[in-house]
Design an enzyme around this catalytic site. Sequence first.
Site, PDB file in Angstrom:
ATOM      1  N   THR A   1     -24.753   7.229  10.465  1.00 46.05           N
ATOM      2  CA  THR A   1     -24.756   6.356  11.645  1.00 46.05           C
ATOM      3  C   THR A   1     -23.871   5.139  11.392  1.00 46.05           C
ATOM      4  OG1 THR A   1     -26.979   7.093  12.166  1.00 46.05           O
ATOM      5  CG2 THR A   1     -26.268   5.028  13.192  1.00 46.05           C
TER       6      THR A   1
ATOM      7  N   ASN B   1      -3.817  -6.965  -6.219  1.00 47.59           N
ATOM      8  CA  ASN B   1      -4.868  -7.943  -5.935  1.00 47.59           C
ATOM      9  C   ASN B   1      -4.885  -9.088  -6.938  1.00 47.59           C
ATOM     10  OD1 ASN B   1      -5.707  -5.474  -7.372  1.00 47.59           O
ATOM     11  ND2 ASN B   1      -7.591  -6.584  -7.767  1.00 47.59           N
TER      12      ASN B   1
ATOM     13  N   GLN C   1      -4.650  -5.716   0.271  1.00 53.66           N
ATOM     14  CA  GLN C   1      -4.197  -7.097   0.057  1.00 53.66           C
ATOM     15  C   GLN C   1      -3.043  -7.533   0.953  1.00 53.66           C
ATOM     16  OE1 GLN C   1      -5.790  -9.361  -1.591  1.00 53.66           O
ATOM     17  NE2 GLN C   1      -7.230  -8.155  -2.799  1.00 53.66           N
TER      18      GLN C   1
ATOM     19  N   CYS D   1     -13.589  -7.962  -9.991  1.00 54.45           N
ATOM     20  CA  CYS D   1     -14.195  -6.796 -10.656  1.00 54.45           C
ATOM     21  C   CYS D   1     -14.000  -6.882 -12.161  1.00 54.45           C
ATOM     22  CB  CYS D   1     -13.579  -5.506 -10.148  1.00 54.45           C
ATOM     23  SG  CYS D   1     -13.605  -5.407  -8.364  1.00 54.45           S
TER      24      CYS D   1
ATOM     25  N   THR E   1     -13.310   0.791  -1.210  1.00 55.59           N
ATOM     26  CA  THR E   1     -13.683   1.691  -2.303  1.00 55.59           C
ATOM     27  C   THR E   1     -14.045   3.060  -1.733  1.00 55.59           C
ATOM     28  OG1 THR E   1     -14.410  -0.140  -3.685  1.00 55.59           O
ATOM     29  CG2 THR E   1     -15.284   2.039  -4.239  1.00 55.59           C
TER      30      THR E   1
ATOM     31  N   SER F   1     -10.065  -3.025   3.829  1.00 66.16           N
ATOM     32  CA  SER F   1     -11.374  -3.598   3.543  1.00 66.16           C
ATOM     33  C   SER F   1     -11.577  -4.832   4.417  1.00 66.16           C
ATOM     34  CB  SER F   1     -11.426  -4.001   2.066  1.00 66.16           C
ATOM     35  OG  SER F   1     -12.610  -4.703   1.806  1.00 66.16           O
ATOM     36  N   GLY F   2     -12.629  -4.825   5.235  1.00 71.69           N
ATOM     37  CA  GLY F   2     -12.851  -5.923   6.168  1.00 71.69           C
ATOM     38  C   GLY F   2     -12.967  -7.286   5.520  1.00 71.69           C
ATOM     39  N   HIS F   3     -13.682  -7.353   4.385  1.00 75.92           N
ATOM     40  CA  HIS F   3     -13.991  -8.679   3.836  1.00 75.92           C
ATOM     41  C   HIS F   3     -12.790  -9.365   3.206  1.00 75.92           C
ATOM     42  CE1 HIS F   3     -14.687  -7.849  -0.622  1.00 75.92           C
ATOM     43  NE2 HIS F   3     -14.668  -6.624  -0.160  1.00 75.92           N
TER      44      HIS F   3
HETATM   45  N1  PLP Z   1      -8.261  -2.285  -3.417  1.00 69.77           N
HETATM   46  C1  PLP Z   1      -7.888  -3.539  -3.648  1.00 69.77           C
HETATM   47  C2  PLP Z   1      -6.427  -3.836  -3.877  1.00 69.77           C
HETATM   48  C3  PLP Z   1      -8.832  -4.562  -3.699  1.00 69.77           C
HETATM   49  O1  PLP Z   1      -8.442  -5.814  -3.942  1.00 69.77           O
HETATM   50  C4  PLP Z   1     -10.189  -4.235  -3.474  1.00 69.77           C
HETATM   51  C5  PLP Z   1     -11.239  -5.280  -3.588  1.00 69.77           C
HETATM   52  O2  PLP Z   1     -11.176  -6.136  -4.454  1.00 69.77           O
HETATM   53  C6  PLP Z   1     -10.540  -2.897  -3.208  1.00 69.77           C
HETATM   54  C7  PLP Z   1      -9.549  -1.950  -3.190  1.00 69.77           C
HETATM   55  C8  PLP Z   1     -11.974  -2.503  -2.960  1.00 69.77           C
HETATM   56  O3  PLP Z   1     -12.405  -2.991  -1.704  1.00 69.77           O
HETATM   57  P1  PLP Z   1     -13.946  -3.039  -1.278  1.00 69.77           P
HETATM   58  O4  PLP Z   1     -14.498  -4.303  -1.840  1.00 69.77           O
HETATM   59  O5  PLP Z   1     -13.916  -3.059   0.231  1.00 69.77           O
HETATM   60  O6  PLP Z   1     -14.616  -1.810  -1.782  1.00 69.77           O
END
Ligand code: PLP
Length: 386
Positions: free
Chosen positions: A235, A149, A177, A322, A70, A197-199
Amino acid sequence: MIYLDNNATTCPLPEAVKAMQAVLVDDYGNPSSVHGAGERARRHVESARAEVAALLGARPTEIVFTSGATESTNAALRGAIAAARTNTCRIVTTAVEHEATIEVCRHLREQGVRVEIVPVLEDGRLNLGAYERALAEPTTLVSFMAANNETGVFFPLEAMVAKAKAAGAQVHVDAVQIVGKLPIDVEALGVDFVSLSGHKFYAPKGVGALYVRRGARFKPLLFGAPHEGGRRAGTENVPGIVGLGVAARHVRQGIDARRARLGALSARIEARLLALPGTRLNGAKDGRVPGVANLSFRDIEGSAIVITVARDGVCISAGSACSAAQFGGSHVLEAMGVPFEYLHGAIRVSCAESTTEAEVDAACDRIEAAVRYLRSMIPGAPSPRS
Ligand code: PLP
């Protein structure tokens, strides 16, 4: 628990957690400090940067660590518009983007930027003709996702970047993705910005990266001390970055095997659940990232299925995490023109590299049972035996 919501988030790799713990406990220095503790922290950050760069085919100096995709997307879009040498900026994006892109575009539109939204076809693939027409006008920035996603449908990355560059635009790709599932080579693509995005690939939450091509027109989102080469003040989140580096190294290896494994799992889910009457696959049959299945069940609510199977410990979602939280419909399925009777009946089942066939089969048993149960409560719905 059977966890099949890996497009929402993944379980961090044990080796990432171990490396992070070592940094939290021992190497907790500030990477900007000149003493030994700072030096050790700095080395951790730079070796993670090299891993992320290798994952993308980039130079380490082109990687900026962020708090996640994000932030990366905010930085890319707002940074490219702020750096544009014109007062009449225009963005071209698509109808199925993540909220991280949609909401930045909405904000920029309020600031006077023109935003052109390219539609998708019924199977979620890009309407290439509309994309080409959108690029006929002068365009500052093109921003699109590599793969969706919710449905996993991917866009023709190479062709889209090439057309945008030929039109003189800078290009941002939300690659969240596809990491670890499809290879990415930013040099060959010629893209300007890439968000990660790491997670989503076995690193912890709260850490991500933005690729900023050397020479890209970009202004930072956050101002402060000159961290990250003056492109992102604050930081560094050293433990998160270390976890990201470990995960980047892990997913860079064995992409073909992972893709084959994940593809077999999503095919298994689809074969099982599409056998139920009144079920449809949302998204192109071919041309999706492996491991995710988005299916709609006629006349019942996807969120009701999600809640029903959750009681048995099965974790899936109705669309993206989301939009599920807002209990709204899916803008992605709406953009694809999914028929009304299927629109709210969607579930997304998404696998990880560690997911087993036994887990998938057990989850499908529960989903089937939930669908039969929910349908049995609707007068006039198709009979489970029809
Ligand atoms: N873009 C896509 C395609 C995603 O699936 C997501 C997370 O669901 C994001 C952006 C946002 O990622 P983050 O959770 O790291 O802010």
